[in-house]
Design a protein around this motif. Structure first.
Motif, mmCIF file in Angstrom:
data_model
loop_
_atom_site.group_PDB
_atom_site.id
_atom_site.type_symbol
_atom_site.label_atom_id
_atom_site.label_comp_id
_atom_site.label_asym_id
_atom_site.label_seq_id
_atom_site.Cartn_x
_atom_site.Cartn_y
_atom_site.Cartn_z
ATOM 1 N N UNK A 28 0.951 -1.318 0.068
ATOM 2 C CA UNK A 28 0.020 0.040 0.107
ATOM 3 C C UNK A 28 0.884 1.324 0.095
ATOM 4 N N UNK A 29 0.272 2.382 -0.569
ATOM 5 C CA UNK A 29 0.776 3.841 -0.019
ATOM 6 C C UNK A 29 -0.491 4.362 0.558
ATOM 7 N N UNK A 30 -0.155 4.570 2.121
ATOM 8 C CA UNK A 30 -0.956 5.070 3.012
ATOM 9 C C UNK A 30 -0.457 6.718 3.208
ATOM 10 N N UNK A 31 -1.400 7.402 3.202
ATOM 11 C CA UNK A 31 -1.105 8.826 3.282
ATOM 12 C C UNK A 31 -1.662 9.255 4.703
ATOM 13 N N UNK A 32 -0.714 10.033 5.189
ATOM 14 C CA UNK A 32 -1.110 10.880 6.539
ATOM 15 C C UNK A 32 -1.071 12.369 6.262
ATOM 16 N N UNK A 33 -2.099 13.113 6.327
ATOM 17 C CA UNK A 33 -2.161 14.305 5.792
ATOM 18 C C UNK A 33 -2.740 15.098 7.044
ATOM 19 N N UNK A 34 -2.189 16.494 6.862
ATOM 20 C CA UNK A 34 -2.404 17.357 8.121
ATOM 21 C C UNK A 34 -1.403 18.630 7.913
ATOM 22 N N UNK A 35 -1.922 19.654 8.487
ATOM 23 C CA UNK A 35 -1.230 21.199 8.100
ATOM 24 C C UNK A 35 0.221 21.123 9.302
ATOM 25 N N UNK A 36 1.018 21.958 9.209
ATOM 26 C CA UNK A 36 2.176 22.031 10.015
ATOM 27 C C UNK A 36 1.861 21.974 11.328
ATOM 28 N N UNK A 37 2.577 21.179 12.040
ATOM 29 C CA UNK A 37 2.358 21.228 13.472
ATOM 30 C C UNK A 37 1.376 20.197 14.012
ATOM 31 N N UNK A 38 0.629 19.348 13.291
ATOM 32 C CA UNK A 38 -0.206 18.601 13.677
ATOM 33 C C UNK A 38 0.175 17.355 14.381
ATOM 34 N N UNK A 39 1.394 17.172 14.114
ATOM 35 C CA UNK A 39 1.974 15.823 14.303
ATOM 36 C C UNK A 39 2.836 14.743 13.583
ATOM 37 N N UNK A 40 2.461 15.115 12.314
ATOM 38 C CA UNK A 40 3.105 14.125 11.225
ATOM 39 C C UNK A 40 4.739 13.612 11.547
ATOM 40 N N UNK A 41 5.504 14.682 11.882
ATOM 41 C CA UNK A 41 6.819 14.294 12.115
ATOM 42 C C UNK A 41 6.930 13.874 13.506
ATOM 43 N N UNK A 42 6.242 14.147 14.147
ATOM 44 C CA UNK A 42 6.057 13.398 15.850
ATOM 45 C C UNK A 42 5.889 11.990 15.437
ATOM 46 N N UNK A 43 4.914 11.656 14.751
ATOM 47 C CA UNK A 43 4.498 10.275 14.656
ATOM 48 C C UNK A 43 5.713 9.333 13.653
ATOM 49 N N UNK A 44 6.350 10.131 12.609
ATOM 50 C CA UNK A 44 7.602 9.373 12.274
ATOM 51 C C UNK A 44 8.456 9.294 13.158
ATOM 52 N N UNK A 45 8.843 10.331 14.127
ATOM 53 C CA UNK A 45 9.930 9.997 14.841
ATOM 54 C C UNK A 45 9.788 9.045 15.826
ATOM 55 N N UNK A 46 8.576 8.817 16.254
ATOM 56 C CA UNK A 46 8.205 7.571 16.966
ATOM 57 C C UNK A 46 8.102 6.100 16.285
ATOM 58 N N UNK A 47 7.760 6.356 15.142
ATOM 59 C CA UNK A 47 7.850 5.012 14.386
ATOM 60 C C UNK A 47 9.163 4.468 13.792
ATOM 61 N N UNK A 48 10.264 5.474 14.172
ATOM 62 C CA UNK A 48 11.578 5.380 13.729
ATOM 63 C C UNK A 48 12.119 5.108 14.991
ATOM 64 N N UNK A 49 11.913 5.210 16.201
ATOM 65 C CA UNK A 49 12.404 4.983 17.542
ATOM 66 C C UNK A 49 13.196 6.163 17.787
ATOM 67 N N UNK A 50 13.222 7.330 17.069
ATOM 68 C CA UNK A 50 14.032 8.588 17.505
ATOM 69 C C UNK A 50 13.539 9.044 18.934
ATOM 70 N N UNK A 51 12.492 8.763 19.042
ATOM 71 C CA UNK A 51 11.739 9.015 20.485
ATOM 72 C C UNK A 51 10.912 7.974 20.915
ATOM 73 N N UNK A 52 10.676 8.046 22.202
ATOM 74 C CA UNK A 52 9.865 6.815 22.489
ATOM 75 C C UNK A 52 8.417 7.144 23.075
#
Length: 233
Positions: A28-52
């Motif tokens: 699949x291509x699954x998209x996560x959409x949202x304006x700046x600051x809604x948490x897209x990068x936060x989601x990425x960083x947690x999926x990648x274990x850069x943060x817990x």
């Protein structure tokens, strides 16, 4: 393939994601959409274990990722192409690509390099060039190519169209679609909603730390409320 349940995450004492549920199936291509600051990068960083995360579960191919290091996550085939490209400007294009196989994919480095060159012919012309001297579009190709060198099973892409000209944006989305058609699962974080929904299979809309809409991308693109309130159409 990827199962996220009740994910709560943020920075310090600030909670940005307040209970996110999300799935990505193979192919699949699954998209996560949202304006700046809604948490897209936060989601990425947690999926990648850069943060817990503060709470919730992240499972990849049936295995819990919470508590693993980012290196261990990469070894399992979940690869993150970060926002802003994050290339090494003082290294050559070839050196940047080879670094992509440092943790995963090293035994097949030559084969993977040939694949990347086939997808991005412009990089082949610039293998000895310092990465920092390339255009923004070429640097984005390099960042994606570096991710592909790790033999991803799921590729997370954070704002790949950011800062590109309209023509290069079209080219970038076509390349993402091509990579997916070759069998790679993609989680695509974007602000460019219309073009993202045009190539995605499914999508999630995040607002205020919650998923407010989800479904087939084609259905969301036709949804009157989404078109009016989010897409401005």
């Amino acid at each position: 393939m990827l199962e996220v349940r009740g994910l709560r995450a943020g920075y310090g004492r600030v909670e940005i994601l307040r209970g996110i549920d999300l799935d990505v199936s193979a192919g699949e291509i699954v998209a996560v959409l949202g304006s700046n600051g809604v948490g897209k990068s936060t989601l990425n960083n947690n999926l990648s274990a850069l943060y817990r995360p503060f709470g919730g579960t992240i499972r990849f191919k049936g295995e819990d990722l919470v508590g693993l290091s980012s290196t261990e996550v990469v070894k399992r085939g979940l690869i993150h192409v970060p926002e802003g490209r994050k290339i090494f400007p003082d290294l050559s294009v070839l050196e940047n690509l080879e670094l992509g196989s440092l943790v995963r994919g090293k035994p097949n480095r030559r084969r993977n390099l040939e694949r990347v060159m086939a997808i991005f012919p412009r990089l082949q012309e610039r293998l000895k060039q310092l990465a920092g001297t390339m255009s923004g579009g070429e640097q984005q190709m390099l960042a994606i190519g570096r991710g592909l060198m790790s033999e991803p099973e799921l590729l997370i892409m954070d704002e790949p169209s950011l800062g590109l000209s309209p023509l290069l944006v079209e080219e970038m989305f076509a390349l993402i679609q091509r990579i997916n058609r070759e069998g790679l699962s993609i989680l695509l974080m974007e602000q460019n909603a219309v073009q993202t929904l045009a190539i995605a299979h499914r999508a999630y809309i995040i607002e205020n730390g919650h998923v407010t809409m989800q479904g087939k991308a084609a259905d969301l693109l036709r949804d009157p409320a989404l078109r009016k309130n989010y897409l401005g159409l």
